[in-house]
Design an enzyme around this catalytic site. Sequence first.
Site, short mmCIF file in Angstrom:
data_model
loop_
_atom_site.label_atom_id
_atom_site.label_comp_id
_atom_site.label_asym_id
_atom_site.label_seq_id
_atom_site.Cartn_x
_atom_site.Cartn_y
_atom_site.Cartn_z
NE ARG A 1 -3.47 -2.32 2.67
CZ ARG A 1 -3.79 -2.95 3.80
NH1 ARG A 1 -3.34 -2.51 4.95
NH2 ARG A 1 -4.56 -4.00 3.77
NE ARG B 1 -7.18 -0.67 5.78
CZ ARG B 1 -6.99 -1.95 6.06
NH1 ARG B 1 -6.57 -2.30 7.26
NH2 ARG B 1 -7.21 -2.89 5.16
NE ARG C 1 -8.26 -6.78 1.79
CZ ARG C 1 -7.10 -6.91 2.44
NH1 ARG C 1 -7.05 -6.75 3.74
NH2 ARG C 1 -6.00 -7.17 1.78
N1 LIG Z 1 -1.32 -16.58 8.04
C1 LIG Z 1 -0.82 -15.35 7.97
N2 LIG Z 1 -1.62 -14.31 7.85
C2 LIG Z 1 -1.09 -13.07 7.79
C3 LIG Z 1 0.31 -12.85 7.85
N3 LIG Z 1 0.53 -11.53 7.76
C4 LIG Z 1 -0.66 -10.95 7.68
N4 LIG Z 1 -1.66 -11.86 7.69
C5 LIG Z 1 -3.10 -11.67 7.64
O1 LIG Z 1 -3.49 -11.41 6.33
C6 LIG Z 1 -4.67 -10.64 6.36
C7 LIG Z 1 -4.54 -9.50 5.39
O2 LIG Z 1 -3.53 -8.63 5.81
P1 LIG Z 1 -3.34 -7.24 5.09
O3 LIG Z 1 -3.27 -7.47 3.62
O4 LIG Z 1 -2.19 -6.53 5.72
O5 LIG Z 1 -4.70 -6.50 5.35
P2 LIG Z 1 -5.42 -5.92 6.67
O6 LIG Z 1 -5.63 -7.03 7.64
O7 LIG Z 1 -6.68 -5.41 6.14
O8 LIG Z 1 -4.55 -4.85 7.21
C8 LIG Z 1 -4.87 -10.21 7.83
O9 LIG Z 1 -5.85 -11.09 8.39
C9 LIG Z 1 -3.54 -10.47 8.45
O10 LIG Z 1 -3.68 -10.80 9.82
C10 LIG Z 1 1.14 -14.00 7.97
O11 LIG Z 1 2.35 -13.93 8.05
N5 LIG Z 1 0.54 -15.21 8.02
N1 LIG Z 2 -12.14 1.14 17.68
C1 LIG Z 2 -12.10 1.79 16.52
N2 LIG Z 2 -13.07 2.67 16.23
C2 LIG Z 2 -13.08 3.33 15.04
N3 LIG Z 2 -12.14 3.15 14.07
C3 LIG Z 2 -11.17 2.26 14.31
C4 LIG Z 2 -11.09 1.54 15.54
N4 LIG Z 2 -10.01 0.72 15.48
C5 LIG Z 2 -9.44 0.93 14.27
N5 LIG Z 2 -10.12 1.87 13.57
C6 LIG Z 2 -9.84 2.33 12.20
O1 LIG Z 2 -10.26 1.28 11.33
C7 LIG Z 2 -9.41 1.20 10.21
C8 LIG Z 2 -8.87 -0.23 10.10
O2 LIG Z 2 -7.98 -0.45 11.17
P1 LIG Z 2 -6.65 -1.31 10.96
O3 LIG Z 2 -5.89 -1.19 12.23
O4 LIG Z 2 -6.01 -0.93 9.69
O5 LIG Z 2 -7.31 -2.77 10.84
P2 LIG Z 2 -6.65 -4.18 10.52
O6 LIG Z 2 -5.19 -4.07 10.79
O7 LIG Z 2 -7.33 -5.11 11.46
O8 LIG Z 2 -6.97 -4.46 9.10
C9 LIG Z 2 -8.34 2.24 10.39
O9 LIG Z 2 -8.64 3.35 9.60
C10 LIG Z 2 -8.38 2.56 11.88
O10 LIG Z 2 -8.00 3.89 12.12
#
Ligand SMILES: Nc1nc2c(ncn2[C@@H]2O[C@H](COP(=O)(O)OP(=O)(O)O)[C@@H](O)[C@H]2O)c(=O)[nH]1
Ligand SMILES: Nc1ncnc2c1ncn2[C@@H]1O[C@H](COP(=O)(O)OP(=O)(O)O)[C@@H](O)[C@H]1O
Length: 389
Positions: A165, A258, A269
């Site tokens: 990203r 986000r 997702r």
């Molecule tokens: N099994 C596994 N899942 C991962 C790993 N790293 C990230 N993920 C998972 O992959 C999913 C997608 O991650 P990401 O593309 O960063 O998107 P986000 O969760 O929306 O921030 C999330 O559920 C993460 O927890 C990994 O090393 N192993």
């Molecule tokens: N408790 C909350 N209330 C409102 N917004 C939240 C909260 N926790 C996270 N966010 C927002 O939600 C979005 C997704 O959070 P993020 O940490 O990227 O999620 P994930 O890592 O689980 O994918 C971000 O823009 C974050 O600022």
Amino acid sequence: MGEAPAFCYENPLKEFANGNTLKSKSAETAIVTGSKKYVIEGSDGKSTSLGVRIYDESTAQWACKGHLAVLLNEDRILIIKKGASPDDCLWFLELDTQYVRDQKTMHGGNTEVVAWSKGVRGDAEMPIVISGPSGVGKGTLINKLMKEYPSMFGFSVSHTTRAPRVKEEDGVHYHFTEKSVMEKEIKDGKFLEYASVHGNLYGTSIEAVEVVADEGKRCILDIDVQGARSVRQSPVEAIFIFIRPPSMEELERRLRARGTETEAQISKRLRNAEAELEQGISSGLFDHILYNDELEDCYQRLKEVLGLDGNVGAAPNPVSRGFDLPVVHSASELDNQIIIDCGTQELEKASKNRIVLDVSRLRGGAPGHTRGLDLYAVNSFSDELKEVR
Ligand SMILES: Nc1nc2c(ncn2[C@@H]2O[C@H](COP(=O)(O)OP(=O)(O)O)[C@@H](O)[C@H]2O)c(=O)[nH]1
Ligand SMILES: Nc1ncnc2c1ncn2[C@@H]1O[C@H](COP(=O)(O)OP(=O)(O)O)[C@@H](O)[C@H]1O
């Protein structure tokens, strides 16, 4: 990472069930690998220290006499390799550890399993596995934790085949990797776990976890539910936390706000989120399930679960991996301490010829690693074990 000193049992391990075989004077147990046969000699029944001899069929000679083996709690044998590098002198042959028991169950219960792990000095606190659907706030919570306790926690940088990203940095947020490269590394056994998530490959390398542990920090893994399940089945002892959203509507709102995914990616997702929630909540996989409704409330709960309420963040305890063991003459066990006598002949060195290996806090590390070893030199003339270093 060095070479394990031995290998696979020639005979089923039932002889080891109560350790009697190892303790009886006449007993010799052979372990065979390739052209090498490792013989653990029986001891006199009083000492838990055993000799190890190596027979090399390719040269038809006995070699490396003098490795030592110590049976610990009947669940693993510590092998002290003679003449090995500091990084490579302590190994464990696991006979009846949790990992070995889990592996036996996975193989149907009738297969004998042993596992080698390398002894690594220093204690790293249990890793933390955090899972939850995309957009629930995992990254936000982890960032808060790492910001408040920078010296206490370290992030396990995963590999992924998804595109970065805008604000993501290679090597910091992820190791962004070609699919073919990652598949090869998975085949080569470099990964603790991996899974296909939202159409991309994600995985945690063993190195990613070990790097954090070596800094003396507690490792945080942000991985999906499939990955969490794999870690549960690995030797890594971790704490498992699932983050759930207050509602699907709020999850959708957060994902859209986000602004990092396309409409199609958001739909995917959200579809996957249903199944992840179902598994996260009902599988019994997770030790704690936290609602992320109000961010501050959830963060406080997370800190409570991690025992951090009121804690000001301890300094890290960097791990030194190696220890120079001089020529080892004997080893004996006393209350989870292995007393290693290095048998120097020179009187002036005699005050430093005894080393204590503390095995009271052993715990599984990443596959092939046993953490929690502590080593220190003591004055051999003192009745008490007095630290001199
Ligand atoms: N099994 C596994 N899942 C991962 C790993 N790293 C990230 N993920 C998972 O992959 C999913 C997608 O991650 P990401 O593309 O960063 O998107 P986000 O969760 O929306 O921030 C999330 O559920 C993460 O927890 C990994 O090393 N192993
Ligand atoms: N408790 C909350 N209330 C409102 N917004 C939240 C909260 N926790 C996270 N966010 C927002 O939600 C979005 C997704 O959070 P993020 O940490 O990227 O999620 P994930 O890592 O689980 O994918 C971000 O823009 C974050 O600022």
